[in-house]
Every structure is written in structure tokens, then in C-alpha cells.
Enzyme design. Structure first.
Site: not given
Ligand code: AP5
Length: 218
Positions: A13, A88, A127, A160, A171
Site C-alpha cells: 500500500k 482499519r 523491508r 521497523r 498484525r
Molecule cells: P509496503 O509498501 O511498505 O507495504 P504496506 O502495505 O504499506 O505495509 P505496512 O506494513 O506499512 O502496512 P501496515 O498496514 O501493517 O502498517 P502501517 O504502517 O500502516 O511494502 C512492504 C515491502 O515490500 C517494502 O519493503 C517494499 O519495498 C516491498 N514491496 C512493496 N510492493 C512490492 C511489490 N509489488 N513487489 C515487490 N516488493 C514490493 O501501520 C503500522 C501500525 O500503526 C499498525 O499496526 C497500527 O498499530 C498503527 N496504525 C496505523 N494505521 C492505523 C489506524 N488506521 N488505526 C489504528 N492504528 C493504526
């Protein structure tokens, strides 16, 4: 155009949000990045959020909704925005609808990133993220030009703390608890389309651009 990106952790994402924001001039709003910025700044909110993020639990809705409202207001009047990591759960989705109503905004598309478990684990374990600008890299899939150094700002890359096996499992569990409700919610509004996120990043991006073009009203 206003977009929501939904999908499991590691589906890509954040990577697609960056490409779409650069390619289409959309404002990228990532709740994960906002919370990590708060933590980096040492704010009370950041310290509180850390206790949830480290366990892979959701930060309480009331805190996240306030943050998102502020960011949406900042983005209002610009070209459009991408919500990455919000909503979420159903409560967040309904609060978002209320915010949109107040500010006379709407969502054009909700993109659901479908990724296999194998992809998720491979992506999260490799990552690396920039400490300064939060840009994403991957040791094998998208390595930085210089080892451990961000291509964009020269910042140091790190893993991370929530990208460890146990937290990843939680998660995913937390994600699966509300994913189907959210998918149903946006499918009923005829706003959701699914993309196979197992493809490489450039291919996923091209599929998204083509889909927007096809779905454009005449
Ligand atoms: P990446 O693009 O980083 O993936 P992502 O889907 O963004 O994954 P996240 O882990 O960031 O999502 P998340 O929802 O768990 O975490 P968030 O930070 O939002 O890609 C991953 C890897 O793959 C990278 O290394 C990239 O280079 C590689 N890659 C990407 N696409 C590729 C492809 N097509 N082919 C090959 N490689 C690829 O949230 C973290 C925490 O914050 C949550 O656990 C929660 O505690 C809190 N939080 C965040 N939002 C909320 C909310 N709305 N409500 C409550 N708590 C929240």
C-alpha cells in the site's frame, strides 16, 4: 481523485501510494507514517501509539480519527488524496463518512490489495525504511543504490521494530478481524476494486493506472 488503499500489512500500500502520489499529484496520508513521525518527535501521542504499534494492535480509534481529520483538512482543495492505512475497521470507516459529509468530500475508489501470505512474509522480513523520510526499500525486491542509505535523502535505513515474526502474525490477525467487513462496506457502495498485489511494484502501478482510466466517467 480521492482514494483509500486497503490490504494486509506488507501488501504494498505504502509503495503504491508513493508512486500514485508522485505520478498523479495526490496527497499521501499514511496513518502509520503519521504515528511514527509523532514517535520520532517524542510527543505524548507518539509514545502512547508505540505501545500499540509494537504489539501489532490498532491505536485507539478516537486518536487516529482526530489525526486523520486534521490531515484531510490540510489536503482539502488540493488535487486529491490517498488514505493509506485508514480506515482499519468499520467504526473508522463510518467516522470517515461523517468527516467527508462535514467537508463535502467523497471517496472515488477503494483499492483492495490482495496478497498471498508468502508474499507478505517475504516483503515484511526484507523491508528497510528510511529513518528520516520514511521511504520504503526491500533488501531483494527494491534495494537501495547504496547499502543501508536512502536513495532520496541519504538517511540511514532501519528495520521497523514491528516487522518481526511475532508482531507480523498479530498484525495479520488484527487485519483479518475487520477486513471482510470493510470490503463488504465498500463493495456495497460500488467503490471497491481488487488488485493482485503479488506482481512487482511497477506492474501493480500500471494495472492501477489502467483501471482508473477504464473507470473514468465519460
Ligand atoms: P509496503 O509498501 O511498505 O507495504 P504496506 O502495505 O504499506 O505495509 P505496512 O506494513 O506499512 O502496512 P501496515 O498496514 O501493517 O502498517 P502501517 O504502517 O500502516 O511494502 C512492504 C515491502 O515490500 C517494502 O519493503 C517494499 O519495498 C516491498 N514491496 C512493496 N510492493 C512490492 C511489490 N509489488 N513487489 C515487490 N516488493 C514490493 O501501520 C503500522 C501500525 O500503526 C499498525 O499496526 C497500527 O498499530 C498503527 N496504525 C496505523 N494505521 C492505523 C489506524 N488506521 N488505526 C489504528 N492504528 C493504526
Amino acid at each position: 481523485m480521492n482514494l483509500i488503499l486497503l490490504g494486509p500489512p506488507g501488501a504494498g500500500k505504502g509503495t503504491q501510494a508513493k508512486l500514485l502520489s508522485e505520478g498523479l499529484g495526490l496527497w499521501h496520508i499514511s496513518t502509520g507514517d503519521i504515528l511514527r513521525e509523532e514517535l520520532k518527535a517524542g510527543s505524548d501521542l507518539g509514545c502512547l501509539a508505540k505501545t500499540f504499534i509494537d504489539k501489532g494492535e490498532l491505536v485507539p480509534d478516537s486518536l487516529v480519527i482526530k489525526l486523520i481529520e486534521k490531515k484531510i483538512l490540510e489536503a482539502k482543495g488540493k488535487n486529491g488524496f490517498i488514505l493509506d492505512g485508514f480506515p482499519r475497521n468499520l467504526a473508522q470507516a463510518k467516522s470517515l463518512d461523517s468527516i467527508f459529509k462535514i467537508y463535502n468530500l467523497s471517496i472515488d475508489w477503494v483499492i483492495y490489495f490482495e496478497a498471498s501470505q508468502k508474499t507478505i512474509v517475504q516483503r515484511l522480513s526484507g523491508r528497510r525504511v528510511c529513518k528520516v523520510c520514511f521511504a520504503n526499500f526491500h533488501l531483494n525486491n527494491m534495494p537501495p543504490k547504496k547499502e543501508n542509505i536512502c536513495d532520496y535523502c541519504g538517511g540511514e535505513l532501519y528495520q521497523r521494530p514491528d516487522d518481526n515474526e511475532e508482531t507480523i502474525k498479530n498484525r495479520l490477525r488484527v487485519y483479518l478481524k475487520s477486513a471482510s467487513l470493510l470490503i463488504d462496506y465498500y463493495e456495497k457502495q460500488k467503490k471497491l476494486f481488487k488488485v493482485n498485489a503479488d506482481f512487482n511494484a511497477e506492474k501493480v502501478y500500471q494495472i492501477l493506472l489502467k483501471t482508473f482510466e477504464e473507470k473514468k466517467p465519460n
